[in-house]
Design a protein around this motif. Sequence first.
Motif, mmCIF file in Angstrom:
data_model
loop_
_atom_site.group_PDB
_atom_site.id
_atom_site.type_symbol
_atom_site.label_atom_id
_atom_site.label_comp_id
_atom_site.label_asym_id
_atom_site.label_seq_id
_atom_site.Cartn_x
_atom_site.Cartn_y
_atom_site.Cartn_z
ATOM 1 N N ALA A 147 0.835 -1.210 0.000
ATOM 2 C CA ALA A 147 0.000 0.000 0.000
ATOM 3 C C ALA A 147 0.870 1.261 0.000
ATOM 4 O O ALA A 147 0.586 2.228 -0.735
ATOM 5 N N ALA A 148 1.921 1.269 0.823
ATOM 6 C CA ALA A 148 2.815 2.435 0.869
ATOM 7 C C ALA A 148 3.496 2.644 -0.481
ATOM 8 O O ALA A 148 3.658 3.775 -0.948
ATOM 9 N N TYR A 149 3.874 1.556 -1.115
ATOM 10 C CA TYR A 149 4.532 1.666 -2.419
ATOM 11 C C TYR A 149 3.564 2.259 -3.446
ATOM 12 O O TYR A 149 3.940 3.133 -4.253
ATOM 13 N N ARG A 150 2.322 1.802 -3.466
ATOM 14 C CA ARG A 150 1.352 2.324 -4.419
ATOM 15 C C ARG A 150 1.050 3.814 -4.177
ATOM 16 O O ARG A 150 0.898 4.603 -5.135
ATOM 17 N N GLN A 151 0.959 4.177 -2.866
ATOM 18 C CA GLN A 151 0.688 5.579 -2.548
ATOM 19 C C GLN A 151 1.809 6.483 -3.054
ATOM 20 O O GLN A 151 1.560 7.525 -3.689
ATOM 21 N N ILE A 152 3.031 6.098 -2.782
ATOM 22 C CA ILE A 152 4.167 6.914 -3.233
ATOM 23 C C ILE A 152 4.245 6.912 -4.753
ATOM 24 O O ILE A 152 4.560 7.935 -5.389
ATOM 25 N N GLU A 153 3.964 5.784 -5.351
ATOM 26 C CA GLU A 153 4.020 5.703 -6.809
ATOM 27 C C GLU A 153 2.993 6.622 -7.457
ATOM 28 O O GLU A 153 3.270 7.316 -8.461
ATOM 29 N N GLN A 154 1.781 6.678 -6.882
ATOM 30 C CA GLN A 154 0.744 7.567 -7.427
ATOM 31 C C GLN A 154 1.129 9.043 -7.258
ATOM 32 O O GLN A 154 0.951 9.861 -8.178
ATOM 33 N N ASP A 155 1.653 9.407 -6.067
ATOM 34 C CA ASP A 155 2.081 10.784 -5.840
ATOM 35 C C ASP A 155 3.183 11.182 -6.816
ATOM 36 O O ASP A 155 3.205 12.308 -7.352
ATOM 37 N N LEU A 156 4.123 10.250 -7.059
ATOM 38 C CA LEU A 156 5.232 10.552 -7.962
ATOM 39 C C LEU A 156 4.729 10.778 -9.387
ATOM 40 O O LEU A 156 5.152 11.732 -10.076
ATOM 41 N N LYS A 157 3.798 9.956 -9.829
ATOM 42 C CA LYS A 157 3.274 10.112 -11.187
ATOM 43 C C LYS A 157 2.519 11.443 -11.336
ATOM 44 O O LYS A 157 2.636 12.131 -12.366
ATOM 45 N N ARG A 158 1.737 11.801 -10.310
ATOM 46 C CA ARG A 158 0.980 13.046 -10.386
ATOM 47 C C ARG A 158 1.909 14.252 -10.431
ATOM 48 O O ARG A 158 1.724 15.192 -11.224
ATOM 49 N N ARG A 159 2.923 14.271 -9.592
ATOM 50 C CA ARG A 159 3.843 15.411 -9.560
ATOM 51 C C ARG A 159 4.708 15.460 -10.830
ATOM 52 O O ARG A 159 5.061 16.547 -11.306
ATOM 53 N N GLN A 186 10.148 0.363 -2.357
ATOM 54 C CA GLN A 186 10.416 -0.876 -3.087
ATOM 55 C C GLN A 186 11.289 -1.815 -2.256
ATOM 56 O O GLN A 186 11.075 -3.026 -2.210
ATOM 57 N N GLY A 187 12.296 -1.244 -1.567
ATOM 58 C CA GLY A 187 13.140 -2.073 -0.715
ATOM 59 C C GLY A 187 12.357 -2.676 0.444
ATOM 60 O O GLY A 187 12.534 -3.852 0.795
ATOM 61 N N ALA A 188 11.481 -1.871 1.038
ATOM 62 C CA ALA A 188 10.649 -2.392 2.133
ATOM 63 C C ALA A 188 9.714 -3.487 1.637
ATOM 64 O O ALA A 188 9.478 -4.496 2.319
ATOM 65 N N LEU A 189 9.185 -3.298 0.408
ATOM 66 C CA LEU A 189 8.310 -4.317 -0.166
ATOM 67 C C LEU A 189 9.060 -5.605 -0.429
ATOM 68 O O LEU A 189 8.569 -6.708 -0.135
ATOM 69 N N ASP A 190 10.276 -5.466 -0.988
ATOM 70 C CA ASP A 190 11.077 -6.677 -1.227
ATOM 71 C C ASP A 190 11.412 -7.392 0.080
ATOM 72 O O ASP A 190 11.393 -8.637 0.143
ATOM 73 N N ALA A 191 11.723 -6.628 1.116
ATOM 74 C CA ALA A 191 12.041 -7.234 2.413
ATOM 75 C C ALA A 191 10.832 -7.948 2.991
ATOM 76 O O ALA A 191 10.945 -9.046 3.563
ATOM 77 N N ALA A 192 9.650 -7.359 2.851
ATOM 78 C CA ALA A 192 8.428 -7.993 3.360
ATOM 79 C C ALA A 192 8.129 -9.280 2.608
ATOM 80 O O ALA A 192 7.740 -10.294 3.203
ATOM 81 N N GLU A 193 8.322 -9.259 1.264
ATOM 82 C CA GLU A 193 8.099 -10.474 0.482
ATOM 83 C C GLU A 193 9.107 -11.558 0.858
ATOM 84 O O GLU A 193 8.758 -12.743 0.966
ATOM 85 N N ALA A 194 10.369 -11.155 1.034
ATOM 86 C CA ALA A 194 11.392 -12.129 1.421
ATOM 87 C C ALA A 194 11.088 -12.720 2.794
ATOM 88 O O ALA A 194 11.255 -13.939 3.026
ATOM 89 N N ASN A 195 10.647 -11.889 3.717
ATOM 90 C CA ASN A 195 10.300 -12.388 5.051
ATOM 91 C C ASN A 195 9.126 -13.353 4.983
ATOM 92 O O ASN A 195 9.120 -14.392 5.664
ATOM 93 N N LEU A 196 8.153 -13.029 4.127
ATOM 94 C CA LEU A 196 7.003 -13.921 3.981
ATOM 95 C C LEU A 196 7.424 -15.257 3.383
ATOM 96 O O LEU A 196 7.000 -16.321 3.852
ATOM 97 N N ARG A 197 8.260 -15.206 2.333
ATOM 98 C CA ARG A 197 8.737 -16.460 1.731
ATOM 99 C C ARG A 197 9.571 -17.277 2.715
ATOM 100 O O ARG A 197 9.494 -18.506 2.744
ATOM 101 N N SER A 198 10.372 -16.600 3.540
ATOM 102 C CA SER A 198 11.178 -17.300 4.530
ATOM 103 C C SER A 198 10.302 -18.022 5.547
ATOM 104 O O SER A 198 10.560 -19.174 5.901
ATOM 105 N N LEU A 199 9.234 -17.337 5.999
ATOM 106 C CA LEU A 199 8.332 -17.982 6.951
ATOM 107 C C LEU A 199 7.600 -19.152 6.304
ATOM 108 O O LEU A 199 7.404 -20.198 6.929
#
Length: 410
Positions: A147-159, A186-199
């Motif tokens: 969600a944070a990644y999408r929010q920042i991505e939308q703000d970046l595209k608008r600006r 993006q780094g936080a998202l990758d870390a969350a995905e890696a943590n999920l895959r590890s679990l």
Amino acid sequence: MLELMLCSMLTVLPDYLYRSRVQGKTWGQEITFFTMWYELRWGITLCAMLTISLITVVFYFHPSTSNVTSFFRTVTILSESAGRVDEVYVDINQEVAAGDPIFRLDSSRQEAAAETARRQIEEVDAALLVAQSDLGGATGALEQAQAAYRQIEQDLKRRETLLAEGSSAVTQREVDTLRNQLDEAQGALDAAEANLRSLQTRIEVALPAQRATAQAALAQAETEIGKMTVYAGIDARIEQFDLRVGDIVNPILRPAGVLVPLDSGRNRFQAGFPQVAAQVIRPGSVAEIACVSQPFSIVPMVVVQVQDVIAAGQIRPSDQLLDIGAQGAPGTVTVFMEPLYPGTTDLIPPGSRCLANAYTNNHERLETEDLGFFHRIGLHVVDTVGVVHAAGLRLRALLMPFQLLVFTGH
């Protein structure tokens, strides 16, 4: 002796009667111990020839042996590992059935290993519950990062759009800042995905593997505990067993005793006949045995098998050449016999030493084959003289107990 007496009745006795009744010679005058050979020379010579011939025929066609026994096998009572006896369930001379426990070794070490494996399984199960709980948190963190990644991505595209249109509401610095924030997201998202895959890997692969290892250790420990109890594998009687609680049993240095199978050695006897009888004794031949353990009894037997090799010729490969002259005494023909009538050897314990006679029987040949006159007479003579050997066996069976009890002092 029997052969000599029989031949004397057919030769010496008629000669003596002829000398005394026909020629009028009397014992003590014309016939004395000094003149016996001259007066009875024909009878004595014929008696010696007939005795030798009769003995040869009897012993060749009706061989005998004193090497007869009923071999039985034994099973050593052994544990698979060394240990100290913790409990004894049987006693000497006791009959046991297959599956009955005999004794049990101390299994405290194996039980401790089993308990350790059980605790490891519980630890893995607990870790699995914790990992499943963490999986929920990791899933939520992943959704939050997305969600944070999408929010920042939308703000970046608008600006970036406003900056491209030349709007003064957005500066290049703000756009660069959002791009950096997007990389961080993006780094936080990758870390969350890696943590999920590890679990997920831990729950699906690592923890089940650890649990399987602990279960295998538990199964091994329980197997070792089972091996601490020694069971009877067959129906048998326990012999040479004097095991007590606290004794050390070692499968190499100290067995616990032996099992004697209840049916081993029963109703089957092995006899060693001279090699000259190899062409006479055949499966189906009739025989008789007399055993010390059943005195005054003659048991009719039948030959069921004749070993086709002689044990004295057995060799083993080695680094030395075999010297035939260094061989021991010639071996015997091994013959296997069983009782002709069921139950006649039930009272003979396995391992008994016995005497045996085997008899040549030409009855079927005389009934079925077309034989010449002299050949037929010869076969009748062979069958008839077997009575002499049968009488000798009965005489030996009669004297056997007196010989053992009186003359040997037992």
